[in-house]
Design an enzyme around this catalytic site. Sequence first.
Site, PDB file in Angstrom:
ATOM      1  N   GLU A  73       2.739  12.897  -1.753  1.00 29.99           N
ATOM      2  CA  GLU A  73       2.635  12.502  -0.497  1.00 29.99           C
ATOM      3  C   GLU A  73       3.642  13.022   0.200  1.00 29.99           C
ATOM      4  O   GLU A  73       4.847  12.268   0.108  1.00 29.99           O
ATOM      5  CB  GLU A  73       2.609  10.977  -0.500  1.00 29.99           C
ATOM      6  CG  GLU A  73       1.153  10.419  -1.243  1.00 29.99           C
ATOM      7  CD  GLU A  73       1.050   9.134  -1.624  1.00 29.99           C
ATOM      8  OE1 GLU A  73       1.768   8.426  -1.267  1.00 29.99           O
ATOM      9  OE2 GLU A  73       0.001   8.628  -2.204  1.00 29.99           O
ATOM     10  N   HIS A 164       4.299   6.276   2.430  1.00 29.88           N
ATOM     11  CA  HIS A 164       3.228   7.030   1.736  1.00 29.88           C
ATOM     12  C   HIS A 164       2.311   7.784   2.675  1.00 29.88           C
ATOM     13  O   HIS A 164       2.387   7.617   3.702  1.00 29.88           O
ATOM     14  CB  HIS A 164       2.310   5.998   0.803  1.00 29.88           C
ATOM     15  CG  HIS A 164       2.852   5.262  -0.266  1.00 29.88           C
ATOM     16  ND1 HIS A 164       2.575   5.549  -1.799  1.00 29.88           N
ATOM     17  CD2 HIS A 164       4.147   4.790  -0.470  1.00 29.88           C
ATOM     18  CE1 HIS A 164       3.347   4.854  -2.241  1.00 29.88           C
ATOM     19  NE2 HIS A 164       4.418   4.250  -1.582  1.00 29.88           N
ATOM     20  N   GLU A 228       1.358   3.957   5.136  1.00 25.79           N
ATOM     21  CA  GLU A 228       0.460   4.838   4.866  1.00 25.79           C
ATOM     22  C   GLU A 228       0.422   6.021   6.125  1.00 25.79           C
ATOM     23  O   GLU A 228      -0.051   5.516   7.292  1.00 25.79           O
ATOM     24  CB  GLU A 228      -1.045   4.662   4.687  1.00 25.79           C
ATOM     25  CG  GLU A 228      -1.220   3.668   3.507  1.00 25.79           C
ATOM     26  CD  GLU A 228      -0.916   4.091   2.074  1.00 25.79           C
ATOM     27  OE1 GLU A 228      -0.901   5.434   1.928  1.00 25.79           O
ATOM     28  OE2 GLU A 228      -0.796   3.530   1.199  1.00 25.79           O
TER      29      GLU A 228
HETATM   30  O1  LIG Z   1      -5.242   6.869  -0.550  1.00 18.61           O
HETATM   31  C1  LIG Z   1      -5.169   6.279  -1.815  1.00 18.61           C
HETATM   32  O2  LIG Z   1      -6.017   5.939  -2.249  1.00 18.61           O
HETATM   33  C2  LIG Z   1      -3.833   5.699  -1.902  1.00 18.61           C
HETATM   34  C3  LIG Z   1      -2.765   5.611  -1.040  1.00 18.61           C
HETATM   35  C4  LIG Z   1      -1.492   4.970  -1.838  1.00 18.61           C
HETATM   36  O3  LIG Z   1      -0.714   5.606  -2.705  1.00 18.61           O
HETATM   37  N1  LIG Z   1      -1.480   3.764  -1.640  1.00 18.61           N
HETATM   38  C5  LIG Z   1      -0.495   2.834  -2.228  1.00 18.61           C
HETATM   39  C6  LIG Z   1      -0.757   1.361  -1.604  1.00 18.61           C
HETATM   40  C7  LIG Z   1       0.321   0.584  -2.086  1.00 18.61           C
HETATM   41  C8  LIG Z   1      -0.065  -1.191  -1.604  1.00 18.61           C
HETATM   42  O4  LIG Z   1      -1.076  -1.669  -1.721  1.00 18.61           O
HETATM   43  O5  LIG Z   1       0.971  -1.487  -1.259  1.00 18.61           O
HETATM   44  C9  LIG Z   1      -0.963   2.901  -3.640  1.00 18.61           C
HETATM   45  O6  LIG Z   1      -1.969   2.635  -4.033  1.00 18.61           O
HETATM   46  O7  LIG Z   1      -0.071   2.672  -4.470  1.00 18.61           O
HETATM   47 ZN   LIG Z   2       0.742   6.685  -2.321  1.00 14.33          ZN
END
Ligand SMILES: O=C(O)CCC(=O)N[C@@H](CCC(=O)O)C(=O)O
Ligand SMILES: [Zn+2]
Length: 353
Positions: A73, A164, A228
């Site tokens: 990312e 991210h 994101e």
């Molecule tokens: O796009 C995706 O499926 C994942 C993107 C990502 O890395 N999202 C984080 C979110 C963390 C959270 O819920 O705070 C993750 O999955 O680690």
């Molecule tokens: Zn991520």
Amino acid sequence: MGMLQRVKEGKFLEATLNMTLPEEQGAWKTESGISCELLGRGILKISPANVNSVSDNASSKDIVLSSGVHGDETSPIELLQQLVEQILSGEVQPIHRLLIIIGHPEAINLHRRFVDENMNRLFKAENPASNSDCIRANTLQVAVKDFFLQGEKDEQSRWHLDLHCAIRDSEHYTFAVSPFSRHQTRQRDLFSFLQQGEIEAALLSNSPSPTFSWYSAEYFGAQALTMELGKVAPFGQNDLQRLSSFYQAMVELVTKLVPNYQWQEDKLAVYKVTRTLMKQSEHFTLNFPDDQANFTMYPQGTLLGRDEDIEYYVLEEGEAVVFPNPNVAIGQRACLMVKKTDVSPEGQVQAMT
Ligand SMILES: O=C(O)CCC(=O)N[C@@H](CCC(=O)O)C(=O)O
Ligand SMILES: [Zn+2]
């Protein structure tokens, strides 16, 4: 030239990713009077010129800005490199203590989300040193803990933005996830900051998850978010222009004692998490394509997926899927179900229904 010298010259990212350079630590002052301390690979502490008088001010903050917790990312890593460069050159003068982190250099060099296991599920507690993801998560835990505890600020003045990108397309190009914690970590200022940065949506989690932002919220009461910022792309292929409002808001956050953010009704779409689908067995499947955009809605009653003994349906009109991923490890989150919500007009941001 060693790691420390390269960082002093503004090459924070390059020095962090060059694994042939032995890790170095060291402190220095920039010409503009900013105190910097390289705490280790990819971990840079920055204190404003007049740190003592500023720290006594009730409006000053301790801010953690992290990127690259997932190695593929890259746009957030580019944004933080740009911010470090501008701080070290004196173009941006921070007025708060900052901890700037490039999360997982080894995974970044491999262009992979992680090396052996998802580092963003390793922030519940110290991990056994069984692989490089665990070792790095432990290092980051200690760095953030020391930073917040040394700062001695109250919880409202601790912020952590963990930057991210999403794996797939999204109905909202940018959005934030607010972790669920025991503390009051949904201050309105934080959400006004999102509006200022033209972030399109925010998700209010309804259960703890062992992520980096949750770690800061749960253990240090920090106003923490996972952000994101667009879709995953290799270095050099990110359209940073689409993130320019967010970058400007971040610069304002670090340079102004009290940024002039105003909460604007209806500017940010807020969603509550209604359910977290956990992968319970290797039989977990989703009934829609892997690359389905985040925030896609299906009619009530639609079969979303299956696990060993369970079928998952859309339970109410307006439920949408976020982060659907059948390839996660067993026991981990495979999909979030969310629904748009009104929020309380004042105080902490909370779902109305
Ligand atoms: O796009 C995706 O499926 C994942 C993107 C990502 O890395 N999202 C984080 C979110 C963390 C959270 O819920 O705070 C993750 O999955 O680690
Ligand atoms: Zn991520």
